[in-house]
Write a protein that holds these residues in place. Sequence first.
Motif, mmCIF file in Angstrom:
data_model
loop_
_atom_site.group_PDB
_atom_site.id
_atom_site.type_symbol
_atom_site.label_atom_id
_atom_site.label_comp_id
_atom_site.label_asym_id
_atom_site.label_seq_id
_atom_site.Cartn_x
_atom_site.Cartn_y
_atom_site.Cartn_z
ATOM 1 N N LEU A 142 -18.776 16.367 -81.547
ATOM 2 C CA LEU A 142 -19.269 16.804 -80.212
ATOM 3 C C LEU A 142 -19.414 18.059 -79.932
ATOM 4 O O LEU A 142 -20.317 18.899 -79.139
ATOM 5 N N VAL A 143 -18.460 18.856 -80.538
ATOM 6 C CA VAL A 143 -18.241 20.334 -80.405
ATOM 7 C C VAL A 143 -19.751 21.002 -81.062
ATOM 8 O O VAL A 143 -20.476 22.092 -80.565
ATOM 9 N N GLY A 144 -20.006 20.324 -82.394
ATOM 10 C CA GLY A 144 -21.173 20.967 -83.026
ATOM 11 C C GLY A 144 -22.548 20.760 -82.251
ATOM 12 O O GLY A 144 -23.455 21.572 -82.344
ATOM 13 N N SER A 145 -22.736 19.525 -81.863
ATOM 14 C CA SER A 145 -23.659 18.983 -81.107
ATOM 15 C C SER A 145 -23.928 19.932 -79.808
ATOM 16 O O SER A 145 -25.218 20.309 -79.615
ATOM 17 N N TYR A 146 -22.892 20.299 -79.073
ATOM 18 C CA TYR A 146 -22.991 21.235 -78.003
ATOM 19 C C TYR A 146 -23.570 22.460 -78.447
ATOM 20 O O TYR A 146 -24.753 22.897 -77.742
#
Length: 199
Positions: free
Chosen positions: A168-172
């Motif tokens: 989720l963090v990486g995708s953000y």
Amino acid sequence: MARQKPTGPIIYLAAMAALLIGLTGVVLGDGGRDGVAAATAFTARWSVLWFAAAWSASALAKLWPGGWRTWLLFNRRGVGLGFAFAHFVHAVFFATAILVYGHAASMVTIIGGGAGYVFVALMALTSNDWSVRTLGANWKRLHSVGGIVIAGIFAFTYYGRITHQQPLVGSYGLALVGGAAALRIAALVRSAARQPKPA
């Protein structure tokens, strides 16, 4: 060229918010090593948002003129400086995590991040009318190359978050940087298509 709006309030907002976000991370992480690590992560996510806004401002205004896109373009200098100040707040927490709490950091992270901060500093120091006039075409080269380098570092960092089980963090982060890059490419393609063809 339209006269730039005052940048002070935007810089203050970005920097103070970064500091508050960082302190919130410290509290949520119960202070100490975990708290500073959380502050480092939270402030990075805040600063990449400001970077994406500044880096895509011109493209957004070209693709969809008017409204908030024109406001963003008119205030791009302030937004860019807001990113710089917010990112230096992130640097303080990151340095604290390494120097005070022994947080592990690879040489790739240190060298790559250090190079990124050199460009952030150079771009911030030259974000004024005097530098634009004095450097001429070199000003645009510096800010163009600097933007690409910073975007690349953010993309590499957030790709690493995906591979380290933080999808989720990486995708953000990748969505923000990748979206800004896509907008810039689209704006270049549109500009090229509108150029008159040679007879």
